[in-house]
Design an enzyme around this catalytic site. Sequence first.
Site, PDB file in Angstrom:
ATOM      1  N   SER A   1      27.884 -23.615   8.468  1.00 14.67           N
ATOM      2  CA  SER A   1      27.540 -24.936   7.956  1.00 14.67           C
ATOM      3  C   SER A   1      28.240 -26.048   8.733  1.00 14.67           C
ATOM      4  CB  SER A   1      27.920 -25.039   6.475  1.00 14.67           C
ATOM      5  OG  SER A   1      29.324 -24.945   6.308  1.00 14.67           O
TER       6      SER A   1
ATOM      7  N   LYS B   1      33.923 -32.689   9.990  1.00 14.86           N
ATOM      8  CA  LYS B   1      32.835 -32.262   9.115  1.00 14.86           C
ATOM      9  C   LYS B   1      32.855 -33.117   7.852  1.00 14.86           C
ATOM     10  CE  LYS B   1      31.166 -27.899   7.069  1.00 14.86           C
ATOM     11  NZ  LYS B   1      31.445 -26.429   7.008  1.00 14.86           N
TER      12      LYS B   1
ATOM     13  N   SER C   1      31.087 -20.051   8.685  1.00 16.62           N
ATOM     14  CA  SER C   1      30.650 -21.393   9.065  1.00 16.62           C
ATOM     15  C   SER C   1      31.398 -22.014  10.237  1.00 16.62           C
ATOM     16  CB  SER C   1      30.724 -22.325   7.850  1.00 16.62           C
ATOM     17  OG  SER C   1      29.776 -21.937   6.891  1.00 16.62           O
TER      18      SER C   1
END
Length: 547
Positions: free
Chosen positions: A263, A191, A287
Amino acid sequence: MKKTFRLFLLLGIIFVLGAFTGRFFSDKISSEDVVGAAKIAGLELTQSEIDSLLPGLEDARNSYVANRKSNLPNDLGPAIWFNPLLPGMKIPSGPDKVNFGKAPLVRLPQNRDELAWYTVRELAELLRSRQISSEELTRFFLDRLKKYDPQLHCVITLTEELAIAQAKRADAEIKAGKYRGLLHGIPYGAKDLLAARNYKTTWGSVPYQDQVLDYDATVIKKLEAAGAVLCAKLTMGELAWGDVWFGEMTRNPWDTKAGSSGSSAGSASSVSAGLLPFAIGTETLGSIVSPSTVCGTSGLRPTYGRVSRHGAMALSWSMDKIGPICRSVEDCAIVFNAIQGPDPQDVSLIPAAFHYDASADPRQLKIGYLKKDFDRRYAFHDQDSVALEKLKAMGFKLIPIELPESPDLSIILSAEAAAAFDELTLSGRDDLMRRQIKNAWPNSFRESRFIPAVEYIKANRLRTKLMQDMQKVFEQVDVYVHPSWGGRSLNITNHTGHPCVVIPNGFRNGRPTSLSFTGNLFEEGKILNLAKVYQEATTHHKQHPVL
């Protein structure tokens, strides 16, 4: 005491009086300003009390002006650290004890495209036995990333040059008999809130899209030490909200008209689509669980304080957690074993041993389930009901339990996030961000300026009470099963710091559904063991989308 209490509240309200730009500081604070601020905080003040407050409020505002001249980097946390452990709690101690069990018998498929759906464990055996090279495997996944990213928008930066170099080094080491373990030569993605030297770390946000941090996050270092190969920096919702980043909306491989949730949007999307064997995500308030649910991946949200956050974007210093998103629970255990553990650069880490035995029988555990949550009619009710019956058929005795009532603690995340991106708000650069609706960060950061400091502290005191109540839950059970969405567990445990494993458990309207397992603090081994045994009795994780 009454006046002291009021003063502390109004010191918090000063954030209202001088909230956003220096323009406000040219005017003296008036009685009307104090009345308006007091109204927001729910205070009633007499005129004489207001007159007494005004000089102190002016001094306080001057202090804020002086403090704002300091350039504070995002990774500089407050001198107040959240600890999920309560007095008397026992956590796993001594050395790590990890047993992944017997290696599977794996053969290289005639159709190489099938490698896209192999687990880390299966790919590891192909690499260890030298049926395929890391470089060949890495180029295979790099090609898939290039081919399908235009559909999924899950990649921010390909780290191709680094990946090929790491893969070649892995091949040379394996050939020389220096095998580092199950992640040696395995490609992965991270990420894009994790720093990687020589590559952009954009946080998915327009104001930071050209940011380069000249160091590696600890998680990146630990994976490199394990021999893993970084292939891509993956998309994330802008500043870790949702699945919209500065370039596009990350898509769900099961339905490319829909988003992949956030996310950790790119992490779940890329693994689900077979573009990478595993990826690193983060969770503050859902997330990892949420994108894993909609994309049909398996994810682990570790205990708060388990995995170093050095080099990761801070959203909430007291809530952020880093964990793996994979094809299987077994893969989650393998990756977690590599990234967990001590790091002197993260003062929030708590030393605890990781105990995991793939051969252990989880039927020895006391397993609870949230009966009232499962009895409701909700989106995944049918799939979850089948899962509960499957667990019972496998010989698990499920104990009905209830979670404690939880207060509204949302201002904790709101206040910490606004503090983490204080400069963005004060400079006006928040106007550059893509999402400018009411329910997005720019407006949330501004709203959070109106949270009195006293209310933030009070919320954290209520959080301690919630932690005490959750401790009583785990006096009854070792693990509990619960709906991934719709219940209170996700919100509660992200505040108390408890670990959670999320796995696919069916489909609804052509999209994956999921089930979650939550365990006691630092007991990841137990929930991984239980979730693995259940998962291997089903085939949901073996389904994959057609692109």
